[in-house]
Design a protein around this motif. Structure first.
Motif, PDB file in Angstrom:
ATOM      1  N   LEU A 126       0.842  -1.198   0.000  1.00  0.00           N
ATOM      2  CA  LEU A 126       0.000   0.000   0.000  1.00  0.00           C
ATOM      3  C   LEU A 126       0.875   1.245   0.000  1.00  0.00           C
ATOM      4  O   LEU A 126       1.981   1.233   0.534  1.00  0.00           O
ATOM      5  CB  LEU A 126      -0.881   0.033   1.256  1.00  0.00           C
ATOM      6  N   SER A 127       0.348   2.312  -0.562  1.00  0.00           N
ATOM      7  CA  SER A 127       1.043   3.594  -0.425  1.00  0.00           C
ATOM      8  C   SER A 127       0.985   4.000   1.040  1.00  0.00           C
ATOM      9  O   SER A 127       0.169   3.493   1.816  1.00  0.00           O
ATOM     10  CB  SER A 127       0.358   4.656  -1.291  1.00  0.00           C
ATOM     11  N   SER A 128       1.814   4.935   1.422  1.00  0.00           N
ATOM     12  CA  SER A 128       1.812   5.422   2.797  1.00  0.00           C
ATOM     13  C   SER A 128       0.436   5.970   3.173  1.00  0.00           C
ATOM     14  O   SER A 128      -0.078   5.704   4.260  1.00  0.00           O
ATOM     15  CB  SER A 128       2.885   6.491   2.963  1.00  0.00           C
ATOM     16  N   ALA A 129      -0.168   6.715   2.267  1.00  0.00           N
ATOM     17  CA  ALA A 129      -1.495   7.291   2.530  1.00  0.00           C
ATOM     18  C   ALA A 129      -2.543   6.189   2.679  1.00  0.00           C
ATOM     19  O   ALA A 129      -3.407   6.264   3.560  1.00  0.00           O
ATOM     20  CB  ALA A 129      -1.889   8.249   1.409  1.00  0.00           C
ATOM     21  N   ASP A 130      -2.464   5.158   1.835  1.00  0.00           N
ATOM     22  CA  ASP A 130      -3.421   4.056   1.933  1.00  0.00           C
ATOM     23  C   ASP A 130      -3.222   3.253   3.217  1.00  0.00           C
ATOM     24  O   ASP A 130      -4.195   2.803   3.829  1.00  0.00           O
ATOM     25  CB  ASP A 130      -3.322   3.137   0.719  1.00  0.00           C
ATOM     26  N   ALA A 131      -1.966   3.064   3.629  1.00  0.00           N
ATOM     27  CA  ALA A 131      -1.692   2.347   4.878  1.00  0.00           C
ATOM     28  C   ALA A 131      -2.266   3.115   6.060  1.00  0.00           C
ATOM     29  O   ALA A 131      -2.913   2.533   6.936  1.00  0.00           O
ATOM     30  CB  ALA A 131      -0.193   2.122   5.042  1.00  0.00           C
ATOM     31  N   THR A 132      -2.066   4.420   6.085  1.00  0.00           N
ATOM     32  CA  THR A 132      -2.622   5.255   7.143  1.00  0.00           C
ATOM     33  C   THR A 132      -4.143   5.197   7.123  1.00  0.00           C
ATOM     34  O   THR A 132      -4.789   5.064   8.171  1.00  0.00           O
ATOM     35  CB  THR A 132      -2.132   6.713   6.988  1.00  0.00           C
ATOM     36  N   ARG A 133      -4.715   5.278   5.926  1.00  0.00           N
ATOM     37  CA  ARG A 133      -6.179   5.223   5.776  1.00  0.00           C
ATOM     38  C   ARG A 133      -6.715   3.872   6.271  1.00  0.00           C
ATOM     39  O   ARG A 133      -7.748   3.813   6.944  1.00  0.00           O
ATOM     40  CB  ARG A 133      -6.562   5.453   4.317  1.00  0.00           C
ATOM     41  N   LEU A 134      -6.032   2.777   5.955  1.00  0.00           N
ATOM     42  CA  LEU A 134      -6.473   1.451   6.401  1.00  0.00           C
ATOM     43  C   LEU A 134      -6.489   1.387   7.923  1.00  0.00           C
ATOM     44  O   LEU A 134      -7.474   0.941   8.517  1.00  0.00           O
ATOM     45  CB  LEU A 134      -5.555   0.359   5.839  1.00  0.00           C
ATOM     46  N   VAL A 135      -5.431   1.828   8.547  1.00  0.00           N
ATOM     47  CA  VAL A 135      -5.356   1.785  10.006  1.00  0.00           C
ATOM     48  C   VAL A 135      -6.460   2.639  10.616  1.00  0.00           C
ATOM     49  O   VAL A 135      -7.163   2.220  11.534  1.00  0.00           O
ATOM     50  CB  VAL A 135      -3.963   2.223  10.507  1.00  0.00           C
TER      51      VAL A 135
END
Length: 155
Positions: A126-135
């Motif tokens: 995942l992109s950093s933004a997507d990883a943050t969004r997932l969490v």
């Protein structure tokens, strides 16, 4: 070990996806923590105890969402590894306060670094933004929103 592709009929089912993501995360977590002689549940106990000055076994169990018997077993195992110690509460002699030993503090720091690196690798597709969004999305689903401006820890 090779993984078979999931059956197409299941790849849009939330339960299937969450279960298999969890299984993979658990497997990776076990491998990352093995050199430290603890598992993910024991690491969670160490982290909760470290985050609070004086917690009784019962209070720690409540924060972890586990029953009293399971907490006693976890603390017994951590005490056998000399990572925590029990002592009587000076305010309430009926309660055992559980605290990290110096070895427990050191093990927590080492294992937390390994956990964070494992989670970084796990979320790497995942992109950093997507990883943050997932969490953050998962935190919303379980009712544990983050404080404003706080970066996710991916726990």
């Amino acid at each position: 070990m090779t993984r078979d592709a999931p059956p197409e009929v299941l790849t849009s089912r939330l339960g299937y996806l969450l279960k298999h993501a969890y299984l993979r995360l658990t497997e990776e977590s076990s491998l990352a923590l093995a050199p430290y002689g603890i598992d993910g549940r024991e690491l969670a106990v160490l982290a909760v105890l470290d985050a609070h000055d004086e917690l009784s076994q019962l209070d720690a169990a409540g924060k972890l969402g586990i029953d009293r018997t399971t907490m006693v077993s976890l603390v017994d195992a951590l005490e056998d590894k000399e990572l925590v110690e029990r002592r009587r509460s000076p305010r309430d002699r009926r309660k055992n306060i559980v605290q990290l030993t110096p070895a427990g503090q050191e093990r927590l720091q080492e294992a937390e670094s390994a956990r964070k690196e494992m989670e970084r690798r796990f979320l790497a597709p995942l992109s950093s933004a997507d990883a943050t969004r997932l969490v953050r999305t998962l935190q919303s689903l379980i009712g544990a929103p983050m404080g404003a401006g706080q970066a996710p820890d991916s726990t």
